[in-house]
Design an enzyme around this catalytic site. Structure first.
Site, PDB file in Angstrom:
ATOM      1  N   GLU A 227      -3.871  -4.851   0.773  1.00  0.00           N
ATOM      2  CA  GLU A 227      -3.506  -3.748   1.669  1.00  0.00           C
ATOM      3  C   GLU A 227      -2.192  -3.200   1.169  1.00  0.00           C
ATOM      4  OE1 GLU A 227      -5.225  -2.264   3.758  1.00  0.00           O
ATOM      5  OE2 GLU A 227      -6.867  -3.712   3.873  1.00  0.00           O
ATOM      6  N   CYS A 261       3.563   0.602   6.993  1.00  0.00           N
ATOM      7  CA  CYS A 261       2.572   1.222   6.108  1.00  0.00           C
ATOM      8  C   CYS A 261       1.852   2.338   6.852  1.00  0.00           C
ATOM      9  CB  CYS A 261       1.584   0.178   5.617  1.00  0.00           C
ATOM     10  SG  CYS A 261       0.814  -0.709   6.968  1.00  0.00           S
TER      11      CYS A 261
HETATM   12  P1  NAD Z   1       6.194  -5.544  -2.451  1.00  0.00           P
HETATM   13  O1  NAD Z   1       4.942  -5.092  -3.104  1.00  0.00           O
HETATM   14  O2  NAD Z   1       7.469  -5.360  -3.173  1.00  0.00           O
HETATM   15  O3  NAD Z   1       6.091  -7.104  -2.134  1.00  0.00           O
HETATM   16  C1  NAD Z   1       5.020  -7.646  -1.389  1.00  0.00           C
HETATM   17  C2  NAD Z   1       4.903  -9.136  -1.701  1.00  0.00           C
HETATM   18  O4  NAD Z   1       4.489  -9.303  -3.061  1.00  0.00           O
HETATM   19  C3  NAD Z   1       6.202  -9.905  -1.575  1.00  0.00           C
HETATM   20  O5  NAD Z   1       5.927 -11.171  -1.032  1.00  0.00           O
HETATM   21  C4  NAD Z   1       6.675 -10.013  -3.027  1.00  0.00           C
HETATM   22  O6  NAD Z   1       7.549 -11.098  -3.240  1.00  0.00           O
HETATM   23  C5  NAD Z   1       5.351 -10.205  -3.737  1.00  0.00           C
HETATM   24  N1  NAD Z   1       5.343  -9.844  -5.154  1.00  0.00           N
HETATM   25  C6  NAD Z   1       6.123  -8.940  -5.806  1.00  0.00           C
HETATM   26  N2  NAD Z   1       5.754  -8.842  -7.105  1.00  0.00           N
HETATM   27  C7  NAD Z   1       4.713  -9.691  -7.286  1.00  0.00           C
HETATM   28  C8  NAD Z   1       3.884 -10.036  -8.401  1.00  0.00           C
HETATM   29  N3  NAD Z   1       4.061  -9.455  -9.595  1.00  0.00           N
HETATM   30  N4  NAD Z   1       2.888 -10.943  -8.223  1.00  0.00           N
HETATM   31  C9  NAD Z   1       2.681 -11.514  -7.005  1.00  0.00           C
HETATM   32  N5  NAD Z   1       3.440 -11.232  -5.924  1.00  0.00           N
HETATM   33  C10 NAD Z   1       4.445 -10.341  -6.048  1.00  0.00           C
HETATM   34  O7  NAD Z   1       6.237  -4.839  -0.995  1.00  0.00           O
HETATM   35  P2  NAD Z   1       7.362  -4.931   0.139  1.00  0.00           P
HETATM   36  O8  NAD Z   1       8.559  -4.139  -0.273  1.00  0.00           O
HETATM   37  O9  NAD Z   1       7.575  -6.339   0.573  1.00  0.00           O
HETATM   38  O10 NAD Z   1       6.626  -4.168   1.346  1.00  0.00           O
HETATM   39  C11 NAD Z   1       6.586  -2.788   1.459  1.00  0.00           C
HETATM   40  C12 NAD Z   1       5.244  -2.238   1.011  1.00  0.00           C
HETATM   41  O11 NAD Z   1       4.196  -2.881   1.745  1.00  0.00           O
HETATM   42  C13 NAD Z   1       5.065  -0.747   1.296  1.00  0.00           C
HETATM   43  O12 NAD Z   1       4.447  -0.125   0.196  1.00  0.00           O
HETATM   44  C14 NAD Z   1       4.122  -0.726   2.506  1.00  0.00           C
HETATM   45  O13 NAD Z   1       3.373   0.459   2.641  1.00  0.00           O
HETATM   46  C15 NAD Z   1       3.275  -1.906   2.239  1.00  0.00           C
HETATM   47  N6  NAD Z   1       2.620  -2.407   3.446  1.00  0.00           N
HETATM   48  C16 NAD Z   1       1.261  -2.215   3.582  1.00  0.00           C
HETATM   49  C17 NAD Z   1       0.613  -2.661   4.728  1.00  0.00           C
HETATM   50  C18 NAD Z   1      -0.866  -2.478   4.898  1.00  0.00           C
HETATM   51  O14 NAD Z   1      -1.453  -3.207   5.674  1.00  0.00           O
HETATM   52  N7  NAD Z   1      -1.495  -1.539   4.216  1.00  0.00           N
HETATM   53  C19 NAD Z   1       1.342  -3.291   5.743  1.00  0.00           C
HETATM   54  C20 NAD Z   1       2.723  -3.455   5.574  1.00  0.00           C
HETATM   55  C21 NAD Z   1       3.348  -3.020   4.415  1.00  0.00           C
END
Ligand code: NAD
Length: 458
Positions: A227, A261
């Site tokens: 997501e 999001c």
């Molecule tokens: P992010 O993608 O930076 O991080 C998300 C998670 O992934 C964190 O736990 C991070 O440590 C981990 N991560 C980072 N790089 C990785 C890799 N290479 N491999 C595996 N894991 C890795 O996102 P964020 O800043 O924590 O959250 C904000 C984003 O989340 C926004 O884009 C928002 O729209 C989205 N979001 C989506 C939903 C949904 O349900 N669609 C809900 C909430 C937030």
């Protein structure tokens, strides 16, 4: 390496410092989870259900403390933080009941006395990678169904929400068998190490990382869902009450500093945009910005200094591209990552701000001539999470809703807000894989096994 999580409203407040789980630690956690998963899957559904009810009770009993920690660690305004904890308790109770749902189907067999069945079985160890913005609800809307259907869970939370994840594990531990729910703190490397070992993967976060997760999971042949981001539009038709629509859009765009999001990033106004735009500016300027611990605060800080810079730069870039700043555009003075709620109009729909997620308190107003243009502009982005329409004409609402390329559509309602009993997810770059929440969650966390039983003598 040590990982630190700091309070965004008081960055000198170190909420927690822990060692990141390296590949060895992740390997150990997944190994323990895999051992525990067998016993958990073999427990009766009634036992798993009772355990999730006990987990819900434990979280409900600590609701005040978890709410305060959420305010402190991720800067969520206290009213929203309390609502998120209450929702998380509801999610645990809901999936406690789903553990008792029918676990399969029967089909007509080759012989009238034969049984041809399909039964659900758990995948094994579910890996969860989560963001910081719904630090309790997202881990639990993944973990609760995973556990209900007999999987063990290893959660890698966002580094910026580490304290909350660790507290959640402590609260749930007495309700669950050892090692069935574990947290591995860390960043990207920890997440990658987990991806190499688990049996299915559920991710929520940004598009770039979500795609990497889906590719890695597919490479290993394990099921996954991601997501990701949104750039959600609210279409305001000319028969809508502009003031009411503006009040709703202001809250959906700026609440929790736009860090959802499902936040509204684009208001698409059909016809004369004047009355709506004026009402929106007034509504946004009237939002209470400040300390998220104060009751009544709607807009707290953004999560990091870098996030704050992104908002200010996005506003500057929009102005340089010919946009008009209606309000905001500046970081607030003093400590804490506060930035003024920002509105821009006068941009074409292909401007960067109208195409890419900033993930902060910033939104654009786009004026269009008619409904066809509204649909074209709404759909003209790579995201497709949620869309909303404001109108007093049900026919027009239905026709428009049918043409929007989003996974969720809301009429006369904000783009924000999630009903955990219905499927949740988007189209295009916003989602990959099966839906989350509601009954849909079962598709990721279980596989089916088809069983044929024939009479001994035919
Ligand atoms: P992010 O993608 O930076 O991080 C998300 C998670 O992934 C964190 O736990 C991070 O440590 C981990 N991560 C980072 N790089 C990785 C890799 N290479 N491999 C595996 N894991 C890795 O996102 P964020 O800043 O924590 O959250 C904000 C984003 O989340 C926004 O884009 C928002 O729209 C989205 N979001 C989506 C939903 C949904 O349900 N669609 C809900 C909430 C937030």
């Amino acid at each position: 390496m040590a990982l630190q999580s700091r309070s965004p409203q008081r960055p000198d407040d170190l909420v927690v410092e822990v060692e990141e789980a390296d590949a060895v630690a992740v390997d150990q956690a997944v190994g323990l989870a895999r051992k525990a998963a067998g016993g958990w899957a073999a427990a009766s559904a009634l036992e798993r259900s009772a355990a999730l009810v006990a987990a819900a009770d434990a979280l409900a009993g600590a609701a005040g403390e978890v709410t305060d920690l959420m305010v402190r660690e991720v800067g969520k305004p206290v009213a929203e933080a309390a609502a998120e904890v209450a929702r998380a308790v509801g999610i645990l109770r809901y999936y406690a009941q789903q553990a008792l749902d029918p676990d399969g189907e029967t089909y007509p067999g080759p012989d009238p006395a034969a049984l041809l069945l399909s039964r659900r079985r758990p995948r094994g160890v579910a890996g969860l990678i989560t963001p910081w913005n719904f630090p309790v609800a997202i881990p639990l809307w993944k973990a609760a169904p995973a556990l209900a259907f007999g999987n063990a869970v290893v959660l890698k939370p966002s580094p910026d929400a580490t304290a909350l994840a660790l507290r959640l594990a402590e609260l749930l531990a007495p309700a669950l068998p050892n090692d069935v729910f574990q947290v591995v703190p860390g960043g990207a490397e920890t997440g990658r190490a987990m991806l190499e070992r688990v049996d299915c993967m559920s991710f929520t976060g940004s598009v770039a990382v979500g795609h990497q997760v889906a590719v890695a999971a597919t490479g290993r042949g394990i099921p996954s869902q991601a997501e990701m981001g949104g750039l959600n539009a609210t279409i305001v038709l000319s028969d809508a009450d502009p003031e009411r629509a503006a009040t709703v859009v202001a809250g959906a765009a700026m609440g929790y500093a736009g860090q959802k999001c499902t936040a509204t990033s684009r208001a698409i106004v059909v016809g004369d945009p004047g009355p709506f735009t004026e009402a929106l500016v007034t509504a946004v300027q009237g939002l209470a910005v400040g300390d998220p611990a104060e009751e009544g605060t709607v807009v707290g800080p953004v999560i990091t200094d870098q996030a704050r810079r992104r908002v200010v730069e996005a506003a500057q870039e929009a102005v340089a591209a010919g946009g008009r700043l209606l309000t905001g555009g500046k970081a607030a003075e003093g400590t804490g990552w506060f930035v003024a709620p920002t509105l821009v109009n006068g941009l074409p729909p292909d401007a960067h701000l109208a195409q890419e997620e900033v993930f902060g308190p910033i939104a654009v107003v786009l004026a269009v001539a008619d409904e066809n243009d509204a649909v074209r502009v709404a759909n003209g982005v790579r995201y497709g999470l949620v869309g909303s329409v404001f109108t007093s004409d049900l026919d027009r609402a239905l026709r428009l809703a049918d043409r929007l390329d989003t996974g969720m559509i809301r009429v006369n309602a904000p783009t924000t807000g999630v009903d955990y009993l219905a499927p949740f997810g988007g189209e295009k770059d916003s989602s990959y894989g099966p839906r989350e929440q509601g009954k849909a969650a079962r598709d990721l966390y279980t596989s089916t096994r088809t069983i044929t039983i024939l009479p001994h003598e035919g």
